[in-house]
Write an enzyme that holds these catalytic residues in place. Structure first.
Site: not given
Ligand code: NAD
Ligand code: DAU
Length: 341
Positions: A127-129, A152, A156, A208, A216
């Site tokens: 992730t970019d985080e 988190y 990562k 918010v 983002r």
């Molecule tokens: P998600 O939380 O929707 O899904 C995670 C999945 O992993 C779930 O199906 C969960 O059951 C499974 N899991 C969790 N712990 C496990 C374990 N110990 N063994 C096997 N399975 C397990 O997450 P997502 O948003 O689909 O993200 C997927 C990947 O992409 C993550 O690694 C996350 O860090 C990365 N990522 C997410 C984003 C985003 O915006 N959502 C952006 C960049 C990178």
């Molecule tokens: O950048 C990649 C990441 O993006 C992934 O690695 C993470 O798995 C994914 O969850 C996401 O992280 P963020 O923290 O950016 O996503 P989130 O949807 O939780 O929040 C997006 C933005 O919105 C952040 O600035 C927090 C804000 N937010 C979020 C929630 C849930 C609010 O203002 N209110 C809320 O209730």
């Protein structure tokens, strides 16, 4: 060719499996998922049958070396794509243990198994985080220092460093992608976009954080999946590839866009206490993957977000079931104090 996809019942993993069935139907998939609160086999409903014998689901934990031995004993595995993770920043702030266990120890167990049995590719979904937070200008490049600011993102970053160490030390062909914020269908409704859409549809307050001016870079999950397949097939082992949408938005603008699209009033917006350590801005420079592999995001945001909003409108039963169970306790715990303030 057989790929072990971990976390394939989550948001991006399930979108990736569907993408793979369409683009590479000849590839066999083993989906190893622990089915935590975020894992949902409904995300793949209807697709398992299409893939026939090329698809197998195994419920299991990536941090359990015994399960990994069983998976490898039953299947010759050519490549691993590790999506499995605890992925929600707010949950990591509440309690980091599961994040370290899955994201660090789990990735280590997978790397060990892949090293023992040998694989042609190991793609770690990062992730970019891991780069931390930006000021008003600049973008993350692959050589930006790692500077994670939440439990988190620290977990990562730990996984990334283990992957790179396995490449250097054991020549395991590890590749790493670091993507920005994904949006699209089947995203768990704790994340900003599906939470705001579903709350708006239920006429509930839209919480918010802080001033709502955090930025983002949003990318459609389909564009992310296309980048992942390209890196899997053509990337250089030992390298990191940034993936982004080139599409920066302050949170408050996203929230207002959603309300406008649903014909709901801005009065549903509720400014609440900020996320501790909240990263101010993310922006990704994806020049490298563009130059070396010819990838660019294709989904126009105006179209992608409209289709995504429509998907949540049409699939209320999907998120309604999620929001009616255990999730209610989570919501009360995470938002009760914020909203009452
Ligand atoms: P998600 O939380 O929707 O899904 C995670 C999945 O992993 C779930 O199906 C969960 O059951 C499974 N899991 C969790 N712990 C496990 C374990 N110990 N063994 C096997 N399975 C397990 O997450 P997502 O948003 O689909 O993200 C997927 C990947 O992409 C993550 O690694 C996350 O860090 C990365 N990522 C997410 C984003 C985003 O915006 N959502 C952006 C960049 C990178
Ligand atoms: O950048 C990649 C990441 O993006 C992934 O690695 C993470 O798995 C994914 O969850 C996401 O992280 P963020 O923290 O950016 O996503 P989130 O949807 O939780 O929040 C997006 C933005 O919105 C952040 O600035 C927090 C804000 N937010 C979020 C929630 C849930 C609010 O203002 N209110 C809320 O209730």
């Amino acid at each position: 060719m057989k790929i072990l996809v971990t976390g394939g019942a989550g948001f991006i993993g399930s979108n990736f499996i569907r993408f793979l069935f369409r683009e590479r139907p000849e590839i066999g998939v083993i989906n190893l998922d622990r089915l935590t609160y975020a894992g949902n086999l409904e995300n793949l409903e209807g697709w398992e049958e299409l893939a026939g014998t090329n698809y197998r689901f195994v419920r299991g934990d990536i941090a359990d070396p015994k399960i990994l031995e069983e998976v490898w004993a039953a299947n010759p595995i050519d490549a691993v794509i590790n999506f499995a993770a605890e992925s929600h920043v707010d949950r990591s702030i509440e309690s980091a243990g599961d994040f370290i266990r899955t994201n660090v120890t789990g990735t280590l167990a997978l790397l060990e198994a892949a090293r023992k049995h040998g694989v042609k590719r190991f793609l770690q979904i990062s992730t970019d985080e891991v780069y931390g937070s930006l000021g008003p200008t600049g973008k993350f490049v692959e050589t930006s220092p790692l500077s994670p600011r939440s439990p988190y993102s620290a977990s990562k970053a730990g996984a990334d460093l283990l992957g790179l160490a396995f490449f250097e030390t054991y020549q395991l062909p590890v590749l790493i992608t670091r993507c920005s914020n994904n949006y699209g269908p089947y995203q768990f409704p704790e994340k900003l976009i599906p939470l705001m859409i579903s709350n708006a549809l239920e006429d509930k307050p839209l919480p918010v954080y802080g001033d709502g001016l955090q930025v983002r870079d949003w990318i459609h999950v389909e564009d992310h999946c296309r980048a992942l397949l390209l890196v899997l097939e053509k990337g250089t082992p030992g390298e990191v590839y940034n993936v982004g949408g080139g599409n920066e938005w302050p949170n408050i603008e996203i929230v207002k866009l959603i309300l406008g699209a649903l014909g709901k009033p801005d009065s549903l917006i509720k400014y609440v206490a900020d996320r501790p350590g909240h990263d101010r801005r993310y922006a990704i420079d994806f020049t490298r993957i563009e130059r070396e592999l010819g990838w660019r995001p294709r989904v126009d945001f105006a179209k992608g977000i409209k289709e995504t909003i429509d998907w949540y409108v049409k699939n209320k039963s999907w998120w309604g079931r999620i929001k009616s169970g255990e999730y209610q306790k989570y919501y009360e715990k995470m938002y009760g104090w914020r909203i009452k303030k």
